[in-house]
Design an enzyme around this catalytic site. Structure first.
Site, PDB file in Angstrom:
ATOM      1  N   ASP A 194       0.858  -1.189   0.000  1.00  0.00           N
ATOM      2  CA  ASP A 194       0.000   0.000   0.000  1.00  0.00           C
ATOM      3  C   ASP A 194       0.889   1.231   0.000  1.00  0.00           C
ATOM      4  O   ASP A 194       2.118   1.107  -0.091  1.00  0.00           O
ATOM      5  CB  ASP A 194      -0.957  -0.023   1.215  1.00  0.00           C
ATOM      6  CG  ASP A 194      -2.273   0.669   0.909  1.00  0.00           C
ATOM      7  OD1 ASP A 194      -2.239   1.864   0.553  1.00  0.00           O
ATOM      8  OD2 ASP A 194      -3.340   0.029   0.999  1.00  0.00           O
ATOM      9  N   HIS A 257      -3.041   3.037  -4.464  1.00  0.00           N
ATOM     10  CA  HIS A 257      -2.401   2.580  -3.209  1.00  0.00           C
ATOM     11  C   HIS A 257      -0.966   2.128  -3.461  1.00  0.00           C
ATOM     12  O   HIS A 257      -0.538   1.114  -2.937  1.00  0.00           O
ATOM     13  CB  HIS A 257      -3.217   1.438  -2.590  1.00  0.00           C
ATOM     14  CG  HIS A 257      -4.541   1.894  -2.057  1.00  0.00           C
ATOM     15  ND1 HIS A 257      -4.710   2.320  -0.762  1.00  0.00           N
ATOM     16  CD2 HIS A 257      -5.762   2.013  -2.651  1.00  0.00           C
ATOM     17  CE1 HIS A 257      -5.982   2.674  -0.560  1.00  0.00           C
ATOM     18  NE2 HIS A 257      -6.642   2.502  -1.698  1.00  0.00           N
ATOM     19  N   GLU A 321     -10.141   2.355  -5.165  1.00  0.00           N
ATOM     20  CA  GLU A 321      -9.821   3.767  -4.913  1.00  0.00           C
ATOM     21  C   GLU A 321      -8.688   4.298  -5.793  1.00  0.00           C
ATOM     22  O   GLU A 321      -7.760   4.942  -5.293  1.00  0.00           O
ATOM     23  CB  GLU A 321      -9.452   3.954  -3.430  1.00  0.00           C
ATOM     24  CG  GLU A 321     -10.590   3.592  -2.503  1.00  0.00           C
ATOM     25  CD  GLU A 321     -10.246   3.782  -1.038  1.00  0.00           C
ATOM     26  OE1 GLU A 321     -11.105   4.274  -0.308  1.00  0.00           O
ATOM     27  OE2 GLU A 321      -9.137   3.415  -0.622  1.00  0.00           O
TER      28      GLU A 321
HETATM   29  C1  TNX Z   1     -10.950   1.865   2.102  1.00  0.00           C
HETATM   30  S1  TNX Z   1     -11.719  -0.952   1.580  1.00  0.00           S
HETATM   31  C2  TNX Z   1      -9.899   1.144   1.619  1.00  0.00           C
HETATM   32  C3  TNX Z   1      -8.705   0.968   2.446  1.00  0.00           C
HETATM   33  C4  TNX Z   1      -8.787   1.743   3.729  1.00  0.00           C
HETATM   34  C5  TNX Z   1     -10.167   1.590   4.313  1.00  0.00           C
HETATM   35  C6  TNX Z   1     -10.346   2.269   5.647  1.00  0.00           C
HETATM   36  C7  TNX Z   1     -10.790  -0.687   0.442  1.00  0.00           C
HETATM   37  C8  TNX Z   1     -10.852  -1.617  -0.638  1.00  0.00           C
HETATM   38  N1  TNX Z   1      -9.994   0.406   0.466  1.00  0.00           N
HETATM   39  O1  TNX Z   1      -7.560   1.328   1.716  1.00  0.00           O
HETATM   40  O2  TNX Z   1      -7.826   1.285   4.619  1.00  0.00           O
HETATM   41  O3  TNX Z   1     -11.079   2.132   3.407  1.00  0.00           O
HETATM   42  O4  TNX Z   1     -11.545   1.904   6.253  1.00  0.00           O
END
Ligand code: TNX
Length: 540
Positions: A194, A257, A321
């Protein structure tokens, strides 16, 4: 009796109930088994004076050791292997499913039957809980007669740990695995890469860990900010978990990430961002460039090594994301690629990006998992240019989007894993103003009851939920710095999710769960495992 005396008596009874562990053989069963038949009136099986024969399961001495350990820990009795009048039998039966098992106990026999060694293992875990719950009998070396038949609702019962955000040393992960197994979880997903760190040794690209695993110059080598697993350590973890019937699924999060890998290899990002600072853990929203040949080449190597290292048939490639507008949408090379492919939106480059990355997964004989994104990656039907390839298993996670995600995955023939934020995101606080001090989400609260209320089938008809293969609890670790905090966030909510993953809805009830929780919390306390006291479950 005067009111005063009555109050004193009530207090004594109440405190006895709190202090003493539960006293009845069903009281610690968690997850609740499918069928339980108590044979009340029959004499108990006496472990004390009996010489006990454990049928040798020659190729699995661990099973025998486990049984001996359980009996000794719960009753103080060391079982001896010579033949006696009373027997404990372990039987493998082809008639049962792989994880299915039964336990039959009468005054002369105890028989554990399993469809495979995993089934036997779960029988022993349930037996352990029988002894835990029935403290009075166990103290006397006795086991009450009972018949249990049990099998899981889902074959995929996962927890995700996030050593990328804060590194968890090998010994801590092992401790976590030990407890997971008690509650019949069978998959541990490790989120290994990440923005905050690259946590797995890749022999063909040592820079990944040399640069990507260390974000704090003064932070030492073994967490929370720094550290990585060598391939030897990964093998050790895989073996440790496999013995406990837990499979480790690796996650490499792409194309977002990815600040840690970009700190090691800036040229994998879009050219216009090559010069940007890439401070691990401080920079977010950076992506691998969809038009960087080197990014594909490096990941081809990484995926090959990871596929060879992990026996799991699945590799998780993230896909969540991705900040397309901060990266691909401003990159001349990406925009040229978009036009040449006949696409109109930069996000459609996901087609090309994952088209290639997923091929590497397939070439290594594995299946991919991705976080289900409906916005970026899976535009609405009328703009349907990136349908996920059907062989991808998706994970639903975004708050509010799970019903849509269930429907789309069903219609498109995907397998689906249930990790809906509302119930299974165990990085959220468990109570208003409780820990963590911060998280990314504006602090929604997931109470124990909310976690328990998860029906992984979302109340749908059987035919509408057949594609759901399991459940995953996630412990995103931006605010979780060590294993004590992991445990605090996981327990007791992780027990609620364990029951959602294993037990059918007909067997489950919040009222019953609350009661079965107490002996298990007592056990966690005895083992020195941190948990949040669920004070809200007290009282009537
Ligand atoms: C979203 S859940 C993310 C993570 C974060 C999390 C915090 C997901 C697939 N991505 O990178 O740690 O929210 O709740």
């Amino acid at each position: 009796m005067t009111n005063f005396k009555r109050t004193i008596l009530a207090l004594i009874i109440a405190s006895a109930a709190i202090i003493s562990p539960a006293q009845e053989n069903l009281s610690a069963l968690l997850p609740i088994p499918e069928k339980i038949e108590c044979r009340t009136g029959e004499k108990a099986f006496d472990l004390k004076y009996a010489a006990i024969t454990i049928n040798d399961c020659e190729d699995s001495p661990y099973i025998k050791e486990e049984l001996e350990r359980i009996i000794e820990e719960r009753t103080g009795i060391k079982v001896c292997s010579s033949k006696g009048k009373k027997s404990i039998e372990i039987v493998l039966s082809e008639e049962k499913g792989k994880e299915e098992y039964s336990i039959e106990i009468d005054s002369r026999h105890i028989r554990f039957t399993g469809g495979s060694e995993a089934g036997i293992f779960y029988a022993l875990k349930t037996f352990d809980q029988l002894l835990l719950g029935d403290a009075i009998n166990s103290n006397e070396g006795k086991v009450a007669p009972i018949h249990i038949e049990d099998s899981p609702r889902y074959g995929y019962r996962a927890v995700m740990l996030d050593p990328a955000r804060h590194f968890l040393p090998v010994e801590d992960v092992k401790q976590f695995i030990d407890r997971m197994a008690c509650y019949k979880y069978n998959v541990l997903q490790l989120h290994l890469t990440d923005d905050q760190g690259w946590r797995i040794e890749i022999k063909s690209h040592p820079e990944l860990t040399e640069k990507g695993a260390f974000r704090n110059p003064k932070g030492g080598n073994n967490g929370p900010d720094n550290g990585y697993y060598t391939q030897e350590q990964i093998k050790e973890l895989i073996e440790y978990a496999a013995k406990r019937h837990i499979e480790i699924v690796p996650e490499l999060d792409i194309p977002g990430h990815s600040a840690a890998i970009l700190a090691a290899y800036p040229e994998l990002g879009c050219p216009f961002r090559h010069g940007d600072a890439k401070e691990i853990g401080k920079v977010t929203n950076m992506m691998l460039c969809a038009s960087s040949e080197k990014a594909y080449k490096v990941y081809e190597d990484i995926i090959r090594e990871v596929a060879q290292l992990f026996p799991s048939k699945r590799i998780h490639l993230g896909g969540d994301e991705a900040a397309v507008k901060d990266n691909w949408a401003q990159c001349e090379e990406c925009l040229a690629l978009m036009r040449s492919a006949g696409y109109k939106k930069p996000s459609q480059l996901m087609n090309i990006f994952f088209g290639r990355m997923l091929e590497y997964v397939r070439n290594n004989g594995k299946e991919a998992i991705l976080w289900c994104e409906l916005d970026n990656m899976w535009p609405p039907a009328n703009d349907y240019l990136f349908p996920y390839p059907k062989d991808v298993t998706l994970v639903t996670w975004r708050n509010g989007l799970t019903p849509k995600c269930i429907e789309l995955t069903r219609n498109n023939g995907h397998k689906l894993i249930m990790a809906p934020g509302e119930h299974t995101y165990l990085d959220y606080p468990q109570w208003q103003n409780d820990l963590p001090e911060f998280n990314n989400w504006g602090m929604p609260v997931t109470t124990l009851q909310k976690a328990y209320e998860l029906d992984p089938g979302y109340g749908l008809k059987d035919s509408e939920q057949e594609h759901i293969i399991g459940v995953m609890a996630t412990l995103w670790a931006e605010a979780i710095k060590d294993i004590n905090r992991v445990n605090y966030m996981f327990y007791p909510r992780g027990l609620a999710i364990a029951e959602a993953a294993w037990s059918g809805m007909e067997q489950r009830s919040w009222e019953s769960f609350k009661k079965r929780l107490y002996p298990n919390l007592y056990e966690l306390m005895k083992q020195g495992i941190n948990f949040r006291v669920p004070f809200e479950t007290g009282g009537k």
